[in-house]
Motif scaffolding. Structure first.
Motif, short mmCIF file in Angstrom:
data_model
loop_
_atom_site.label_atom_id
_atom_site.label_comp_id
_atom_site.label_asym_id
_atom_site.label_seq_id
_atom_site.Cartn_x
_atom_site.Cartn_y
_atom_site.Cartn_z
N GLY A 173 0.81 -1.21 0.00
CA GLY A 173 0.00 0.00 0.00
C GLY A 173 0.84 1.26 0.00
O GLY A 173 0.50 2.25 -0.65
N LEU A 174 1.97 1.23 0.72
CA LEU A 174 2.85 2.39 0.78
C LEU A 174 3.45 2.71 -0.58
O LEU A 174 3.50 3.88 -1.01
CB LEU A 174 3.97 2.13 1.80
N LEU A 175 3.93 1.69 -1.29
CA LEU A 175 4.54 1.92 -2.60
C LEU A 175 3.51 2.49 -3.58
O LEU A 175 3.82 3.40 -4.38
CB LEU A 175 5.12 0.61 -3.14
N LEU A 176 2.29 1.97 -3.55
CA LEU A 176 1.23 2.51 -4.41
C LEU A 176 0.92 3.96 -4.04
O LEU A 176 0.72 4.81 -4.93
CB LEU A 176 -0.02 1.65 -4.30
N PHE A 177 0.90 4.26 -2.74
CA PHE A 177 0.62 5.63 -2.31
C PHE A 177 1.73 6.58 -2.74
O PHE A 177 1.46 7.71 -3.17
CB PHE A 177 0.46 5.65 -0.78
N ALA A 178 3.00 6.14 -2.62
CA ALA A 178 4.12 6.98 -3.04
C ALA A 178 4.06 7.25 -4.54
O ALA A 178 4.33 8.38 -5.01
CB ALA A 178 5.44 6.31 -2.68
N LEU A 179 3.68 6.23 -5.31
CA LEU A 179 3.55 6.41 -6.76
C LEU A 179 2.43 7.38 -7.08
O LEU A 179 2.56 8.25 -7.97
CB LEU A 179 3.29 5.05 -7.41
N ALA A 180 1.32 7.27 -6.36
CA ALA A 180 0.20 8.19 -6.60
C ALA A 180 0.59 9.62 -6.23
O ALA A 180 0.23 10.58 -6.95
CB ALA A 180 -1.01 7.75 -5.78
N ALA A 181 1.33 9.78 -5.10
CA ALA A 181 1.76 11.12 -4.71
C ALA A 181 2.70 11.72 -5.75
O ALA A 181 2.61 12.92 -6.07
CB ALA A 181 2.46 11.06 -3.34
N PHE A 182 3.60 10.88 -6.28
CA PHE A 182 4.53 11.36 -7.31
C PHE A 182 3.76 11.81 -8.56
O PHE A 182 4.06 12.85 -9.16
CB PHE A 182 5.52 10.25 -7.65
N ALA A 183 2.77 11.01 -8.96
CA ALA A 183 1.99 11.36 -10.15
C ALA A 183 1.22 12.66 -9.94
O ALA A 183 1.17 13.52 -10.85
CB ALA A 183 1.03 10.20 -10.50
N TRP A 184 0.62 12.82 -8.77
CA TRP A 184 -0.16 14.04 -8.53
C TRP A 184 0.73 15.28 -8.52
O TRP A 184 0.40 16.30 -9.12
CB TRP A 184 -0.92 13.94 -7.20
N TRP A 185 1.88 15.20 -7.83
CA TRP A 185 2.76 16.36 -7.77
C TRP A 185 3.42 16.63 -9.11
O TRP A 185 3.77 17.79 -9.42
CB TRP A 185 3.84 16.15 -6.69
N SER A 186 3.61 15.59 -9.92
CA SER A 186 4.15 15.82 -11.27
C SER A 186 3.20 16.67 -12.09
O SER A 186 3.62 17.50 -12.93
CB SER A 186 4.39 14.48 -11.98
N TRP A 187 1.91 16.51 -11.85
CA TRP A 187 0.91 17.34 -12.55
C TRP A 187 0.78 18.71 -11.90
O TRP A 187 0.67 19.73 -12.61
CB TRP A 187 -0.44 16.61 -12.52
N TYR A 188 0.83 18.76 -10.54
CA TYR A 188 0.59 20.02 -9.85
C TYR A 188 1.83 20.89 -9.79
O TYR A 188 1.77 22.10 -10.07
CB TYR A 188 0.09 19.71 -8.43
N ASP A 189 2.98 20.30 -9.40
CA ASP A 189 4.23 21.06 -9.29
C ASP A 189 5.37 20.07 -9.50
O ASP A 189 5.85 19.44 -8.55
CB ASP A 189 4.32 21.72 -7.91
N ALA A 190 5.81 19.94 -10.75
CA ALA A 190 6.78 18.91 -11.10
C ALA A 190 8.07 19.02 -10.30
O ALA A 190 8.73 18.02 -10.01
CB ALA A 190 7.07 18.96 -12.60
N ALA A 191 8.46 20.23 -9.91
CA ALA A 191 9.71 20.42 -9.18
C ALA A 191 9.68 19.75 -7.81
O ALA A 191 10.72 19.40 -7.25
CB ALA A 191 10.00 21.91 -9.03
N ARG A 192 8.49 19.58 -7.26
CA ARG A 192 8.38 19.00 -5.91
C ARG A 192 8.00 17.52 -5.93
O ARG A 192 7.90 16.89 -4.87
CB ARG A 192 7.34 19.78 -5.11
N ALA A 193 7.74 16.97 -7.10
CA ALA A 193 7.28 15.58 -7.19
C ALA A 193 8.30 14.60 -6.61
O ALA A 193 7.96 13.70 -5.82
CB ALA A 193 6.95 15.22 -8.64
N TRP A 194 9.56 14.76 -7.02
CA TRP A 194 10.59 13.83 -6.57
C TRP A 194 10.85 13.93 -5.06
O TRP A 194 10.88 12.90 -4.37
CB TRP A 194 11.86 14.06 -7.37
N PRO A 195 11.04 15.13 -4.49
CA PRO A 195 11.22 15.22 -3.03
C PRO A 195 10.04 14.67 -2.24
O PRO A 195 10.24 14.04 -1.19
CB PRO A 195 11.38 16.73 -2.80
#
Length: 832
Positions: A454-476
């Motif tokens: 569940g954690l890995l799926l959540f991290a992937l979802a957070a990365f995808a959302w931030w890539s759309w909202y603010d790509a500079a912060r997606a990786w951190p």
């Protein structure tokens, strides 16, 4: 499985393989490196190996008693790397190592306790158990993360020990038959290796902090770009030792999990470290972007700190067992000619047999269960009972193996070989204890194993959302989510508390045999006590003898003692003591003795058939009519009758004092709302008198073993959770049937074998102490689970929303694990 040994090997060839050149590995023949040595002791000679894997296999072959393999082989073995430590050498364990023993009651099944190296979390437990249960013939596999012990049971016609060890090696875990000394060495080696990794990580973290501090403190434009780039490259070089050396356990654990197609606790940790370090390297190479070298080194250092605490907890949990493991000496001083001569020789303790005489000097341990035949001394029983005060022992006293002679030289007769001694029996129970897990621990294991996915799926979802909202912060943000989660805290919440509690109780003379004891005792609604030997001292004495026929009282006592000559029941020992055991054995001999549990004995003495026991039982041979005698109904003691064909011969009145801690124990459970019950095979009047003196509301006497069993089962059918405290063979059935059971350490061995807990200290108050510890343990387990759950429910969303940066996430993750372990360790130090 093909064995590499060929019986037709020539002597010259054998010698060549047996004695390789010093520059080559003794096991596989590869050249030795010029650096670190990996020796193995084979037939008393130390040989160098090329790597730790070959050393481990060679030592395992030697430890299994199969070192003749090296004298008879016709070729070098496959390297450890080539065979993944699952080569034909593992077949040497098949039917060769006595530690892979047949299971009691079913010779077709075998079971063993294995020591597994490399355990880190509940995901390791889940992976090991799942893999072994996939093997044909494996019936049960249960791994304990806190003690690193694996309990496995298999059908020996469908599975062999080599298959089990090979399956573990294939998924990255080394395993051996459990041995306390090896476990101690393993923990010490793990501590040293972890200490080195911790030192390197700490040094890297401090140095990196020095180089990143100017970037944090400088205002915009005040730090020259070339200087900033130089500091980043320096930070990269200083971070490399932490990532490539200190973080190796996380990467290895993650790789083993992925190779076995499982998601272990190390997977998100390794991903977080790799992602943060990889992003930092790319930013450094490009000359722009955020770097996280300080976060990476701090995360590795803090996580290693929490694992160091966890390792310390494991060492404390195994300390009591290790101390008991070394309690029996390896040798003894035998007196082969005693009492005719006092010539002595030193022999291995394993060579002692019943009837041998040994000399035990002050400071030495008794090598086996013995009876003192000459001299008197003080004996330290703290290893077995937890009681620190030495006990005085004189001629005729029985001393358990492992007890320490504290004051004077004595001669003792061996009653049992060392392998069957009291301490050896307790060690077998201890080694099996702790392998299984209570329901709360099983729930935590299941939750932790699902948490990672569940954690890995959540991290992937957070990365995808931030890539759309603010790509500079997606990786951190993705790194922070991976780093901040703490599945380790969830997996350690229950086993760390259970290990601390059981270790504390073992140190006080309470042996927890079954995994559910603390959890079930905390839920118990009814506490059922036996009387003789449980609420009472268990050492009744003959107060009065009433002759009922023409036989003299002294002769009746000798007949009764002859019938009881081999009895271990307290009443039997009292009759023997009153008659004088030596005189009885010399003059009277009972034959064809039969015991009816809860009723008495029947046998032949001097050609006459007698019965000894309660009135109903003796009436079957003596007739229904019985003369009234003083005290029959006053409840002042236990009446025991002796009769023969058509005649009542004597009545023995035995009294047994209450244990000094009986009242406090009963009061403790009454104050907590438990229903108290007293069931006894003694007379109704005596049972009711004891119940009134202790204020036990429900009491029944003249209960046969099957009646006790039926009573407990009836309570359970009504929804009660029953705790049973008993002593003696008569209680074995009801101890097995109760939801949780306690056997007095001084009671019969059969009762102890059927009980969930053995009170080795022989103190009834230990039941209340165990209940107090159970309450504290359950509280700590709930606190740990609540903390781990609350932390993850708070920290993970905060990281996903961008409120936590990677280094703060790492600090929180390490702190969460440390809190769980430290909270559990409080159980070892609490008073009461």
């Amino acid at each position: 499985m093909t064995h590499p040994v060929h019986a037709a090997a020539h002597t010259a060839t054998t010698a060549a393989w047996t004695s390789p050149q010093p520059a080559h590995c003794y096991h596989c023949g590869l050249p030795l490196g010029g650096g670190e040595r990996w020796p193995a002791l084979i037939d008393g000679v130390e040989h160098d190996m090329c790597c730790p894997g070959c050393a481990a296999v060679a030592q395992a072959i030697s430890d299994a008693g199969q070192s003749s393999y090296y004298r008879e082989r016709s070729g070098y073995a496959a390297t450890a790397a080539q065979a993944s430590l699952a080569p034909p050498e593992l077949a040497l364990y098949d039917n060769a190592d006595p530690r892979f023993a047949a299971r009691d009651g079913n010779p077709a099944d075998s079971e063993a306790t294995l020591l597994v190296e490399g355990i880190r979390c509940a995901a390791c437990v889940w992976l090991i158990e799942r893999r072994l249960m996939q093997l044909p013939g494996v019936q049960h596999a249960s791994m304990n993360v806190a003690t690193e012990r694996l309990q496995v049971r298999w059908h020996k016609d469908r599975c062999q020990p080599a298959d089990i060890l090979g399956a573990l090696h294939a998924i990255g875990y080394q395993a051996w038959p459990y041995d306390a000394a090896r476990h101690s060495r393993q923990l010490q080696q793990a501590g040293r290796a972890l200490g080195r990794q911790l030192f390197v990580a700490g040094l890297s973290m401090m140095q990196v902090m020095m180089y990143v501090a100017p970037a944090y403190l400088a205002d915009d434009g005040t730090l020259d770009d070339s200087m900033a780039a130089l500091m980043q490259w320096a930070s990269l070089l200083l971070t490399l030792p932490a990532v490539c050396y200190s973080a190796l356990p996380f990467f290895r654990g993650a790789w083993n999990s992925l190779r076995a197609r499982a998601l272990g606790m190390d997977v998100p940790v390794a991903l977080g470290i790799a992602a943060a370090f990889g992003a930092s390297c790319i930013a450094t190479w490009r000359g722009h972007g955020d770097v996280y070298y300080d976060s990476v080194t701090m995360f590795i250092f803090l996580l290693l700190c929490s694992r160091y605490l966890e390792l310390a907890a494991r060492r404390k949990a195994s300390a009591a067992l290790e101390r008991m493991q070394h309690g029996l000496p390896a040798s003894a001083t035998r007196l082969p000619d005693w009492p005719l001569g006092r010539g002595s020789s030193t022999v291995a303790a394993s060579a002692l047999r019943a009837g041998h005489f040994i000399l035990v000097k002050p400071g030495e341990a008794f090598a086996a269960d013995c009876e003192i035949v000459e001299g008197q001394t003080s004996v330290d029983l703290s290893l077995l009972t937890g009681e620190s005060a030495p006990q005085h022992m004189a001629r005729g006293a029985s001393v358990p193996g492992g007890a320490i002679n504290a004051s004077a030289v004595v001669v003792a007769r061996v009653d049992k070989p060392a392998s069957d001694s009291t301490l050896s029996g307790l060690l077998k129970l201890i080694e099996g204890a702790g392998a299984e897990k209570p329901q709360l621990a099983q729930w935590a294991d299941r939750a932790a194993s699902r948490f990672v996915a569940g954690l890995l799926l959540f991290a992937l979802a957070a990365f995808a959302w931030w890539s759309w909202y603010d790509a500079a912060r997606a990786w951190p943000v993705a790194i922070a989510v991976l780093v901040v989660s703490c599945p380790c805290a969830l997996s350690l919440a229950t086993p760390s508390a259970l290990a601390a509690a059981t270790g504390r109780l073992l140190g006080k003379g309470v042996l927890i045999v079954r995994p559910h004891v603390l959890e079930t005792l905390h839920r118990a609604t009814h506490i059922v006590f036996d009387k003789t030997g449980t609420l009472t001292q268990g050492r009744p004495t003959v107060q009065r003898i009433d002759a009922l026929g023409g036989t003299a009282a002294s002769a009746a006592l000798q007949v009764a003692a002859a019938l009881e000559a081999n009895s271990v029941h307290p009443i039997g020992r009292a009759l023997l003591a009153a008659a004088g055991e030596a005189a009885v054995m010399a003059r009277w001999n009972a034959t064809d003795v039969q015991e009816l549990p809860g009723q008495g004995l029947e046998g032949t003495v001097q050609g006459i058939r007698y019965r000894l026991g309660n009135a109903t039982f003796v009436a079957g041979i003596a007739g229904a009519a019985m003369l009234a005698t003083p005290g029959d109904s006053d409840g002042d003691g236990t009446p025991v009758y002796l009769g023969s064909g058509g005649a009542w011969i004597a009545r023995f009145l035995l009294c047994d004092a209450l244990r000094p801690d009986a009242q406090a124990t009963v009061d403790y459970f009454r104050a907590r709302g438990k229903q108290l019950v007293l069931l006894s095979g003694d007379s109704e009047a005596l049972t009711l008198r004891v119940a009134r003196s202790l204020d036990i509301p429900l009491a029944s006497g003249e209960f046969l073993p099957q009646q006790k069993l039926a009573y407990v089962q009836e309570l359970q059918q009504e929804g009660a959770v029953v705790a049973m405290v008993g002593d003696g063979i008569n209680d074995a059935a009801v101890l097995s049937a109760a939801d949780v059971s306690f056997a007095m350490g001084s009671g019969a061995a059969l009762a102890q074998a059927h009980a969930d807990t053995v009170l080795m200290n022989g103190q009834l108050g230990a039941v209340a102490d165990t209940a107090r510890t159970a309450a504290r343990t359950m509280a700590v387990m709930r606190q740990n689970l609540a903390w781990a759950t609350l932390y993850n429910l708070t920290a993970i969303p905060a990281a996903a929303l961008g409120y936590l940066n990677p280094w703060l996430s790492g600090a929180g993750m390490a702190l969460s694990s440390a809190v769980v372990v430290l909270n559990a360790l409080r159980l070892r130090n609490e008073k009461g």
